[in-house]
Design a protein around this motif. Sequence first.
Motif, PDB file in Angstrom:
ATOM      1  N   ILE A 168      47.657  57.198  -4.990  1.00  0.00           N
ATOM      2  CA  ILE A 168      46.876  56.645  -6.096  1.00  0.00           C
ATOM      3  C   ILE A 168      47.207  55.152  -6.159  1.00  0.00           C
ATOM      4  CG2 ILE A 168      46.387  56.713  -8.560  1.00  0.00           C
ATOM      5  CD1 ILE A 168      47.159  59.613  -8.611  1.00  0.00           C
ATOM      6  N   SER A 169      46.258  54.304  -5.787  1.00  0.00           N
ATOM      7  CA  SER A 169      46.503  52.871  -5.781  1.00  0.00           C
ATOM      8  C   SER A 169      46.247  52.282  -7.166  1.00  0.00           C
ATOM      9  CB  SER A 169      45.599  52.176  -4.772  1.00  0.00           C
ATOM     10  OG  SER A 169      45.821  52.719  -3.495  1.00  0.00           O
ATOM     11  N   TYR A 170      47.042  51.276  -7.513  1.00  0.00           N
ATOM     12  CA  TYR A 170      46.867  50.605  -8.813  1.00  0.00           C
ATOM     13  C   TYR A 170      47.372  49.181  -8.682  1.00  0.00           C
ATOM     14  CZ  TYR A 170      51.859  51.678  -9.237  1.00  0.00           C
ATOM     15  OH  TYR A 170      53.215  51.775  -9.009  1.00  0.00           O
ATOM     16  N   ASN A 171      46.948  48.326  -9.610  1.00  0.00           N
ATOM     17  CA  ASN A 171      47.466  46.961  -9.602  1.00  0.00           C
ATOM     18  C   ASN A 171      48.789  46.905 -10.340  1.00  0.00           C
ATOM     19  OD1 ASN A 171      45.534  47.542 -11.719  1.00  0.00           O
ATOM     20  ND2 ASN A 171      45.991  45.505 -12.512  1.00  0.00           N
ATOM     21  N   ARG A 199      41.276  44.496  -6.775  1.00  0.00           N
ATOM     22  CA  ARG A 199      39.823  44.512  -6.873  1.00  0.00           C
ATOM     23  C   ARG A 199      39.167  44.157  -5.534  1.00  0.00           C
ATOM     24  NH1 ARG A 199      37.520  47.810  -9.722  1.00  0.00           N
ATOM     25  NH2 ARG A 199      35.615  46.732  -9.142  1.00  0.00           N
ATOM     26  N   ASN A 200      39.803  43.248  -4.780  1.00  0.00           N
ATOM     27  CA  ASN A 200      39.262  42.895  -3.467  1.00  0.00           C
ATOM     28  C   ASN A 200      39.226  44.105  -2.558  1.00  0.00           C
ATOM     29  OD1 ASN A 200      38.723  40.220  -3.854  1.00  0.00           O
ATOM     30  ND2 ASN A 200      40.783  39.562  -3.339  1.00  0.00           N
ATOM     31  N   GLN A 201      40.321  44.867  -2.584  1.00  0.00           N
ATOM     32  CA  GLN A 201      40.372  46.029  -1.705  1.00  0.00           C
ATOM     33  C   GLN A 201      39.377  47.095  -2.139  1.00  0.00           C
ATOM     34  OE1 GLN A 201      44.218  47.485  -0.635  1.00  0.00           O
ATOM     35  NE2 GLN A 201      45.149  45.470  -0.682  1.00  0.00           N
ATOM     36  N   PRO A 212      40.450  35.232  -5.288  1.00  0.00           N
ATOM     37  CA  PRO A 212      40.540  35.358  -6.747  1.00  0.00           C
ATOM     38  C   PRO A 212      39.213  35.694  -7.425  1.00  0.00           C
ATOM     39  CG  PRO A 212      40.521  33.047  -6.124  1.00  0.00           C
ATOM     40  CD  PRO A 212      40.485  33.844  -4.844  1.00  0.00           C
ATOM     41  N   VAL A 213      38.097  35.601  -6.700  1.00  0.00           N
ATOM     42  CA  VAL A 213      36.795  35.682  -7.366  1.00  0.00           C
ATOM     43  C   VAL A 213      36.531  37.064  -7.961  1.00  0.00           C
ATOM     44  CG1 VAL A 213      34.305  35.463  -7.033  1.00  0.00           C
ATOM     45  CG2 VAL A 213      35.855  33.819  -5.998  1.00  0.00           C
ATOM     46  N   ASN A 214      36.920  38.119  -7.236  1.00  0.00           N
ATOM     47  CA  ASN A 214      36.659  39.470  -7.731  1.00  0.00           C
ATOM     48  C   ASN A 214      37.281  39.723  -9.089  1.00  0.00           C
ATOM     49  OD1 ASN A 214      35.038  41.297  -6.198  1.00  0.00           O
ATOM     50  ND2 ASN A 214      36.394  40.870  -4.491  1.00  0.00           N
TER      51      ASN A 214
END
Lengths: 545, 307
Positions: free
Chosen positions: A389-392, A430-432, B33-35
Amino acid sequence: MPAATRVRWAVIAVTSVALAATGCSSSKSSGSGGGSGGGVVKAWWGDPQNPLEPANTNEVNGGAVENMIFAGLVQYDPKTSAASNANADSITSSDQQNWTVKLKPGWKFSDGTTVTAKSYVDAWNYGALSTNKQVNASFFQYIQGFNDVAPATGSPTAQTMSGLKVVDDNTFTVALTQKFSTWPQTLGYTAYYPLPATFFSDHAGYLDKPVGNGPYKIQSYTRSQQMQLVPNPDYSGTNKPKNGGINLVVYTDPNAAYSDLQSGALDIDNTLSTTALKTLANGPSGGRFLNTPAGIIQTVSFPLYQSNWSTDKAKLVRQGISMAIDRPTIVKTIFTNTRTPATDWTSPVLGASGGFKDGLCGDLCTYNPTKAKQLIEQGGGIPGGQLTISYNADGGHKDWVDATCNSINQALGNNKACVGNPIGTFADFRNQVAGKKMTGAFRTGWQMDYPLIQDFLQPVYTTDGSSNDSHYSNPQFDAQVNKANAEPDQATSVSAFQDAEKMLVTDVPAIPLWYQNGTVAWSSRVNNVMLDPFSVPVYTEVTVS
Amino acid sequence: MGRYVLRRLLQMIPVFIGTTFLIFVMVHALGDPVNALFGDRAPDPAVAAQIRAQYNLNDPLWLQYLKYMGKLFQWDFGTTFSGQTVTSQLASAYPVTLRLTAVAFVIEVVFGIGLGLLSGLRRGRVADNSVLILTLVVISIPTFVTGYVLQYLVGVKWGILPATVGFDVTFKSLILPGLVLASVSLAYVARLTRTTVAENSKADYVRTAVAKGLPRRRVVINHLLRNSLIPVVTFLGTDLGALMGGALVTERIFNIHGVGYTLYQGIVRQSTNTVVGFVTILVIVFLLANLLVDLLYAVLDPRIRYA
């Protein structure tokens, strides 16, 4: 003794520099001191992420200000979430696709200019045009001509959307690209606020001190430090402030704010740390603490774009994982009851008439370790042998992810079945997610933009939804959502959306975990503090004793 | 001396370029950083492309760095994603941190050297032992614990001093964070002073000074203390830079909108401009503080000369 004088000189120099540096601080102390007297409320605030433009504000700190200084076409009742007309006199359509908006005449911006149909049309065109770089641009995607002002690649081919037309000072028409019966109820969102002419003529000046048509106006604004708001005498709506103004103070840390609340230097604190929550839940808060549902649901999503997660057998595995999570225990121990175990994919703040259906999720969201194990075995086990479970890591998610994994591991009798996978920053995470790089499950959360069941389903689970992170695609689901949107009658529309939602029970693109609550604590100086469904304090209603 | 200073200043140029480049690379290693600007929502591709173009995010890294440095030399530090110029962030954050550092530094110097001298002169007695125990306690407790405990007791429970600093930075409100920030360094300064004072008090020149019949105060201050201060000054010099950059924890606890906090937020929001801009200034502060320390040696010890 020359050497000795040199030493003395050095010491004097160091201390005098120090004293000069500290000395200048005391001169500034006799400032306005806005916190005391005059019925002014001092409230917690965080630094907004983006410039204070309505179409560029998508987080709670900027949103709090925009909602105070603007009044939109519609507004939401802080208790029932029901939408009612604010600046709009009527929003009508015969075909659920072409809408006519009539304004209540005579509303004014706090700089004295009148709010007209043009204020709205110009604001929306500005928000949609991709060269203006507004983060809420996608909210205008249902308006005809959006693809010309914000094409996916290349420069815009038009400056304005063809679907927006000013009829007269108080009337404009909107043509949508699809039928959308609940569209008027979405118009309370920040992105749809009108803008005064100064926004376009003096943009830099506007950003230093934004002007709106709402219950408050900005008296002073020091970026990333504080903002003083006073009641706007030109406001024509129904939410007239019941206090002498709001001082928003930026805090570096939730604990610092809580210390100020305890020592009486702060009146409203709506970002409480876990420690503070534990004290407030158990200790004597004098009743000055509120823990109430907000329009936020937390889920765990699956990468349905990976071949091993998209099979029919994997559906069983996903169902099993959901049943292996002991939600009530986690909510109680990790979140001190500031979450509620989820039983559908929406939020209780919608109310039954708005589309919330307690228990729609059924057995899927009920803890049942034996059935969970059985389903996962039937589905051929967890793809890849282990669930991640991935999380920031920068968002305080570790505790509940670990607890969730622990619950799954216990149900499966294998303490390596599930592990948390921290990813450094929210941006990287979020990028991933956006780059379809996930191979296992990952945390997702959805905060509603407006209190409609449509907002919990269409952006998140339709094929091209703007937040469909699991890339779930079910033509039947899409068709059902379109059908619900075309339905003019509110009740029928809601039940059509619920029929779509029921498809999620078997497909499980995301597991509902819990609904998030909003929490707020306040000082003995103020009364009548409540939170709206967006977990923002209803500042206009606060009274000072 | 002039040539020495010049040489040192020239040495700063490669150090400066190296550090800024490293920081630049490191912030970029965190990813796009944009996302994050769009929260949990997938960004609109058209808007995301425009934002990337505005911040030169599509260029190769070395070109981004060159563009950034080119602007930096025109005193343009760029803007954050919230549209605030980094120069205005610098202008609001640095004075605040400077005041905090100054308060902490004065506390550190006065109490650190004072306690060190006291215990160095009274080796093995009650005063010495209490200073040793006290400093040991301070060193072993993490800053955030001291910070929260003092904030709760002094600021909330007893209400003697303001619990946080906030917008109007007053001298009174800085006493508590200044003390917390200084505490650990203060303990080191005290211990360092104690050792050197104890060592030097047996030195020949001290005995000579006493034999000459000089008053005790003069022996202690002019002869003993001055010769004992060299290691202490080294420590204080490097600590000055550390105090400015390392006030992150203290600044967050006491709601001080200074360098540490702004830097922290810059990292969380991946605002390269903020982070590199602030670090650039911090690097300069560090370099200048070190130069100042080296020059102070010559003042303290006449045997040290810079050609």
